[in-house]
Design a protein around this motif. Structure first.
Motif, PDB file in Angstrom:
ATOM      1  N   ASP A 168      49.001  37.698  27.803  1.00 38.02           N
ATOM      2  CA  ASP A 168      47.866  36.528  27.487  1.00 38.02           C
ATOM      3  C   ASP A 168      47.117  37.100  26.152  1.00 38.02           C
ATOM      4  N   ALA A 169      47.684  36.533  25.111  1.00 36.39           N
ATOM      5  CA  ALA A 169      46.960  36.761  23.615  1.00 36.39           C
ATOM      6  C   ALA A 169      45.660  36.418  23.566  1.00 36.39           C
ATOM      7  N   LYS A 170      44.961  35.984  24.296  1.00 37.40           N
ATOM      8  CA  LYS A 170      43.452  35.555  24.292  1.00 37.40           C
ATOM      9  C   LYS A 170      42.668  36.124  25.650  1.00 37.40           C
ATOM     10  N   ALA A 171      43.344  36.941  26.331  1.00 39.84           N
ATOM     11  CA  ALA A 171      42.384  37.622  27.411  1.00 39.84           C
ATOM     12  C   ALA A 171      41.434  38.213  26.848  1.00 39.84           C
ATOM     13  N   LEU A 172      40.339  38.211  27.672  1.00 38.07           N
ATOM     14  CA  LEU A 172      38.966  38.874  27.462  1.00 38.07           C
ATOM     15  C   LEU A 172      38.745  40.016  28.695  1.00 38.07           C
ATOM     16  N   PRO A 173      38.003  41.090  28.155  1.00 35.47           N
ATOM     17  CA  PRO A 173      37.927  42.036  29.176  1.00 35.47           C
ATOM     18  C   PRO A 173      36.420  41.342  30.314  1.00 35.47           C
ATOM     19  N   PRO A 174      36.479  42.113  31.318  1.00 37.99           N
ATOM     20  CA  PRO A 174      36.969  43.080  32.015  1.00 37.99           C
ATOM     21  C   PRO A 174      38.465  43.038  32.673  1.00 37.99           C
ATOM     22  N   GLN A 175      39.314  43.790  32.502  1.00 40.22           N
ATOM     23  CA  GLN A 175      40.679  43.614  33.200  1.00 40.22           C
ATOM     24  C   GLN A 175      40.918  45.204  33.751  1.00 40.22           C
ATOM     25  N   LEU A 176      41.629  45.120  34.918  1.00 37.94           N
ATOM     26  CA  LEU A 176      41.880  46.425  35.574  1.00 37.94           C
ATOM     27  C   LEU A 176      43.522  46.545  35.415  1.00 37.94           C
ATOM     28  N   PHE A 177      43.882  47.906  35.299  1.00 36.08           N
ATOM     29  CA  PHE A 177      45.213  48.349  35.051  1.00 36.08           C
ATOM     30  C   PHE A 177      45.382  49.400  35.941  1.00 36.08           C
ATOM     31  N   ASN A 178      46.701  49.661  36.367  1.00 37.97           N
ATOM     32  CA  ASN A 178      46.964  51.031  36.979  1.00 37.97           C
ATOM     33  C   ASN A 178      48.089  51.574  36.065  1.00 37.97           C
ATOM     34  N   GLY A 179      47.791  52.423  34.936  1.00 29.97           N
ATOM     35  CA  GLY A 179      48.781  52.979  34.163  1.00 29.97           C
ATOM     36  C   GLY A 179      48.801  51.519  33.250  1.00 29.97           C
ATOM     37  N   ASP A 180      50.247  51.215  33.147  1.00 29.59           N
ATOM     38  CA  ASP A 180      50.672  49.870  32.325  1.00 29.59           C
ATOM     39  C   ASP A 180      50.728  48.640  33.414  1.00 29.59           C
ATOM     40  N   GLN A 181      50.551  48.954  34.577  1.00 22.44           N
ATOM     41  CA  GLN A 181      50.589  47.770  35.411  1.00 22.44           C
ATOM     42  C   GLN A 181      49.312  46.974  35.631  1.00 22.44           C
ATOM     43  N   TYR A 182      49.066  45.708  35.168  1.00 19.21           N
ATOM     44  CA  TYR A 182      48.041  44.912  35.401  1.00 19.21           C
ATOM     45  C   TYR A 182      47.678  44.523  36.811  1.00 19.21           C
ATOM     46  N   LEU A 183      46.483  44.784  36.932  1.00 17.15           N
ATOM     47  CA  LEU A 183      46.158  44.430  38.508  1.00 17.15           C
ATOM     48  C   LEU A 183      45.456  43.304  38.646  1.00 17.15           C
ATOM     49  N   GLY A 184      44.565  43.025  37.709  1.00 15.80           N
ATOM     50  CA  GLY A 184      43.871  41.699  38.025  1.00 15.80           C
ATOM     51  C   GLY A 184      42.426  41.765  36.968  1.00 15.80           C
ATOM     52  N   GLU A 185      41.782  40.962  37.009  1.00 14.27           N
ATOM     53  CA  GLU A 185      40.234  40.665  36.452  1.00 14.27           C
ATOM     54  C   GLU A 185      39.287  41.193  37.364  1.00 14.27           C
ATOM     55  N   TYR A 186      38.064  41.274  36.913  1.00 13.77           N
ATOM     56  CA  TYR A 186      36.981  41.937  37.639  1.00 13.77           C
ATOM     57  C   TYR A 186      36.543  41.282  38.910  1.00 13.77           C
ATOM     58  N   THR A 187      36.851  39.648  38.842  1.00 13.43           N
ATOM     59  CA  THR A 187      36.168  39.196  40.212  1.00 13.43           C
ATOM     60  C   THR A 187      37.296  39.431  41.030  1.00 13.43           C
ATOM     61  N   ALA A 188      38.731  39.574  40.697  1.00 13.87           N
ATOM     62  CA  ALA A 188      39.619  39.957  41.867  1.00 13.87           C
ATOM     63  C   ALA A 188      39.304  41.280  42.350  1.00 13.87           C
ATOM     64  N   PHE A 189      38.936  42.421  41.596  1.00  9.53           N
ATOM     65  CA  PHE A 189      38.451  43.456  41.981  1.00  9.53           C
ATOM     66  C   PHE A 189      37.332  43.551  42.857  1.00  9.53           C
ATOM     67  N   GLU A 190      36.225  42.738  42.555  1.00  9.84           N
ATOM     68  CA  GLU A 190      35.041  42.558  43.432  1.00  9.84           C
ATOM     69  C   GLU A 190      35.702  41.990  44.714  1.00  9.84           C
ATOM     70  N   ALA A 191      36.409  41.102  44.725  1.00  8.82           N
ATOM     71  CA  ALA A 191      36.636  40.341  46.160  1.00  8.82           C
ATOM     72  C   ALA A 191      37.540  41.469  46.956  1.00  8.82           C
ATOM     73  N   ALA A 192      38.418  42.244  46.473  1.00 10.43           N
ATOM     74  CA  ALA A 192      38.883  43.395  47.161  1.00 10.43           C
ATOM     75  C   ALA A 192      38.042  44.497  47.546  1.00 10.43           C
ATOM     76  N   VAL A 193      37.009  44.821  46.992  1.00 10.00           N
ATOM     77  CA  VAL A 193      35.954  45.592  47.460  1.00 10.00           C
ATOM     78  C   VAL A 193      35.301  44.874  48.802  1.00 10.00           C
ATOM     79  N   GLU A 194      34.712  43.806  48.369  1.00  8.23           N
ATOM     80  CA  GLU A 194      34.377  42.918  49.573  1.00  8.23           C
ATOM     81  C   GLU A 194      35.243  42.738  50.960  1.00  8.23           C
TER      82      GLU A 194
END
Length: 68
Positions: free
Chosen positions: A31-57
């Motif tokens: 995505d040439a227009k993506a904005l942070p925050p984004q999460l990766f495991n190495g070079d594998q894209y995991l998702g954006e911050y709201t997905a991270f928050e949902a996983a924590v919850e």
């Protein structure tokens, strides 16, 4: 704070100070227009911050981070 409390190692990357890092983030996401925050495991894209928050919850942080 969540990662620190669970003793999960991570690297914080400030793309505002590195055009190369911003380019790499966007390339890995496809995505040439993506904005942070984004999460990766190495070079594998995991998702954006709201997905991270949902996983924590939902108690699925390790699964989200692909640490299982």
């Amino acid at each position: 704070m969540v990662l620190d409390s669970k003793k999960i190692e991570y690297e914080r990357c400030d793309i505002a100070s590195s055009e190369d890092d911003k380019k790499k983030m966007r390339e890995l996401m496809g995505d040439a227009k993506a904005l942070p925050p984004q999460l990766f495991n190495g070079d594998q894209y995991l998702g954006e911050y709201t997905a991270f928050e949902a996983a924590v919850e939902n108690g699925e942080l390790e699964k989200f981070l692909k640490l299982e």
